[in-house]
Motif scaffolding. Structure first.
Motif, mmCIF file in Angstrom:
data_model
loop_
_atom_site.group_PDB
_atom_site.id
_atom_site.type_symbol
_atom_site.label_atom_id
_atom_site.label_comp_id
_atom_site.label_asym_id
_atom_site.label_seq_id
_atom_site.Cartn_x
_atom_site.Cartn_y
_atom_site.Cartn_z
ATOM 1 N N GLU A 67 0.821 -1.208 0.000
ATOM 2 C CA GLU A 67 0.000 0.000 0.000
ATOM 3 C C GLU A 67 0.857 1.260 0.000
ATOM 4 O O GLU A 67 0.557 2.239 -0.711
ATOM 5 C CB GLU A 67 -0.929 -0.006 1.223
ATOM 6 C CG GLU A 67 -1.998 -1.074 1.174
ATOM 7 C CD GLU A 67 -2.658 -1.289 2.528
ATOM 8 O OE1 GLU A 67 -2.277 -0.575 3.503
ATOM 9 O OE2 GLU A 67 -3.527 -2.166 2.632
ATOM 10 N N GLN A 68 1.927 1.239 0.787
ATOM 11 C CA GLN A 68 2.823 2.393 0.850
ATOM 12 C C GLN A 68 3.536 2.606 -0.495
ATOM 13 O O GLN A 68 3.715 3.743 -0.936
ATOM 14 C CB GLN A 68 3.848 2.205 1.972
ATOM 15 C CG GLN A 68 3.247 2.163 3.366
ATOM 16 C CD GLN A 68 2.695 3.506 3.804
ATOM 17 O OE1 GLN A 68 3.441 4.434 4.067
ATOM 18 N NE2 GLN A 68 1.378 3.612 3.888
ATOM 19 N N ALA A 69 3.928 1.503 -1.129
ATOM 20 C CA ALA A 69 4.563 1.604 -2.448
ATOM 21 C C ALA A 69 3.584 2.174 -3.472
ATOM 22 O O ALA A 69 3.947 3.022 -4.295
ATOM 23 C CB ALA A 69 5.070 0.240 -2.893
ATOM 24 N N GLU A 70 2.344 1.725 -3.406
ATOM 25 C CA GLU A 70 1.316 2.211 -4.326
ATOM 26 C C GLU A 70 1.079 3.710 -4.130
ATOM 27 O O GLU A 70 0.806 4.445 -5.087
ATOM 28 C CB GLU A 70 0.014 1.444 -4.102
ATOM 29 C CG GLU A 70 -1.139 1.880 -4.972
ATOM 30 C CD GLU A 70 -0.936 1.616 -6.451
ATOM 31 O OE1 GLU A 70 -1.544 2.338 -7.277
ATOM 32 O OE2 GLU A 70 -0.158 0.699 -6.790
ATOM 33 N N ALA A 71 1.214 4.171 -2.898
ATOM 34 C CA ALA A 71 1.027 5.593 -2.602
ATOM 35 C C ALA A 71 2.228 6.431 -3.008
ATOM 36 O O ALA A 71 2.174 7.662 -2.954
ATOM 37 C CB ALA A 71 0.750 5.778 -1.113
ATOM 38 N N GLY A 72 3.310 5.779 -3.397
ATOM 39 C CA GLY A 72 4.490 6.508 -3.855
ATOM 40 C C GLY A 72 5.548 6.730 -2.805
ATOM 41 O O GLY A 72 6.519 7.458 -3.043
ATOM 42 N N LYS A 73 5.399 6.113 -1.627
ATOM 43 C CA LYS A 73 6.416 6.282 -0.590
ATOM 44 C C LYS A 73 7.685 5.543 -1.003
ATOM 45 O O LYS A 73 7.631 4.372 -1.398
ATOM 46 C CB LYS A 73 5.925 5.749 0.754
ATOM 47 C CG LYS A 73 6.962 5.860 1.870
ATOM 48 C CD LYS A 73 6.383 5.506 3.235
ATOM 49 C CE LYS A 73 5.443 6.584 3.710
ATOM 50 N NZ LYS A 73 5.010 6.333 5.123
ATOM 51 N N PRO A 74 8.854 6.174 -0.925
ATOM 52 C CA PRO A 74 10.106 5.497 -1.277
ATOM 53 C C PRO A 74 10.381 4.314 -0.354
ATOM 54 O O PRO A 74 10.245 4.417 0.868
ATOM 55 C CB PRO A 74 11.164 6.589 -1.104
ATOM 56 C CG PRO A 74 10.417 7.867 -1.248
ATOM 57 C CD PRO A 74 9.073 7.607 -0.629
ATOM 58 N N ILE A 75 10.748 3.202 -0.952
ATOM 59 C CA ILE A 75 11.054 1.983 -0.211
ATOM 60 C C ILE A 75 12.396 1.457 -0.686
ATOM 61 O O ILE A 75 12.659 1.393 -1.891
ATOM 62 C CB ILE A 75 9.958 0.928 -0.420
ATOM 63 C CG1 ILE A 75 8.635 1.423 0.168
ATOM 64 C CG2 ILE A 75 10.359 -0.421 0.206
ATOM 65 C CD1 ILE A 75 7.457 0.530 -0.142
ATOM 66 N N LEU A 76 13.244 1.065 0.263
ATOM 67 C CA LEU A 76 14.542 0.490 -0.050
ATOM 68 C C LEU A 76 14.672 -0.853 0.635
ATOM 69 O O LEU A 76 14.611 -0.943 1.868
ATOM 70 C CB LEU A 76 15.681 1.411 0.415
ATOM 71 C CG LEU A 76 17.102 0.842 0.296
ATOM 72 C CD1 LEU A 76 17.481 0.608 -1.166
ATOM 73 C CD2 LEU A 76 18.120 1.765 0.965
#
Length: 211
Positions: A67-76
């Motif tokens: 969900e966070q990735a879909e919202a555009g939050k950067p993930i590493l």
């Protein structure tokens, strides 16, 4: 602020110490409510893919990360954390990953042109850049530190930022949209590793999240 996702299998201490050296504020948490308030997420990991995905699914963190990735939050994702971003793994069976990137983790064969080689891949190898990325801005193709027995295969070439050679081409830095991964340990990779990690945190600062 960076949120380090604590799902019981991460190299939390070394990653958090690296962020401290960069003077980047962070929290370590397994609580979705706390992690949702951060500007970017780091998914570390050591151990088995199957066990990691089981924990992420049981805690609800798997759906949360999607969900966070879909919202555009950067993930590493780092090391195992990078592999978890892909569609699946062949480690001790076939298991589904988060599916944020195309490809799967496969084991080094241990043999090349009739000669045996050491598995796991452990040590320093040089990066080769394939395309521009916020993560590799103003850094050179130098050596980073790997410890892994599985590597990503069948990845999208447009998501391959940097690779390294260990009898196979090893995707070392990947990225699509605001989802990134590093197969090596940037926090243990000297100046280059710290520069790459710093570039991720700078990217986080510049990114506006939709939710």
């Amino acid at each position: 602020m960076i949120g380090i996702v604590d799902y019981g299998m991460g190299n939390l201490f070394s990653v958090s110490k690296a962020l401290e050296r960069l003077n980047v504020p962070y929290i370590i948490s397994d609580k979705k409510e706390q992690l949702s308030k951060t500007d970017g997420l780091i998914l570390p990991g050591v151990g088995a893919f199957r066990d990691a995905m089981k924990l992420l699914n049981e805690t609800g963190l798997a759906d949360f990360i999607k969900e966070q990735a879909e919202a555009g939050k950067p993930i590493l994702g780092i090391c195992l954390g990078m592999q978890l971003l892909f569609e699946g793994s062949e480690e001790n069976g076939v298991f589904e990953g988060l599916g944020l990137l195309k490809g799967k983790a496969v084991r080094f064969s241990g043999e090349s042109n009739g000669e045996r080689y050491k598995v796991p891949h452990m040590g320093w190898n040089k990066l080769k850049f394939h395309q521009d990325s916020p993560l590799t801005e103003n850094v050179a193709e130098e050596h980073v530190y790997f410890v892994h027995s599985y590597y990503i295969a069948e990845e999208e070439r447009e998501a391959l930022i940097a690779s390294s050679d260990y009898f196979e081409e090893v995707p070392a830095v990947v990225g699509k949209g605001s989802v990134f991964g590093m197969q090596f340990h940037p926090e243990k990779s000297g100046d280059l590793g710290m520069a790459l990690l710093n570039n991720y945190t700078e990217y986080v600062k510049k990114t506006e999240v939709r939710a």
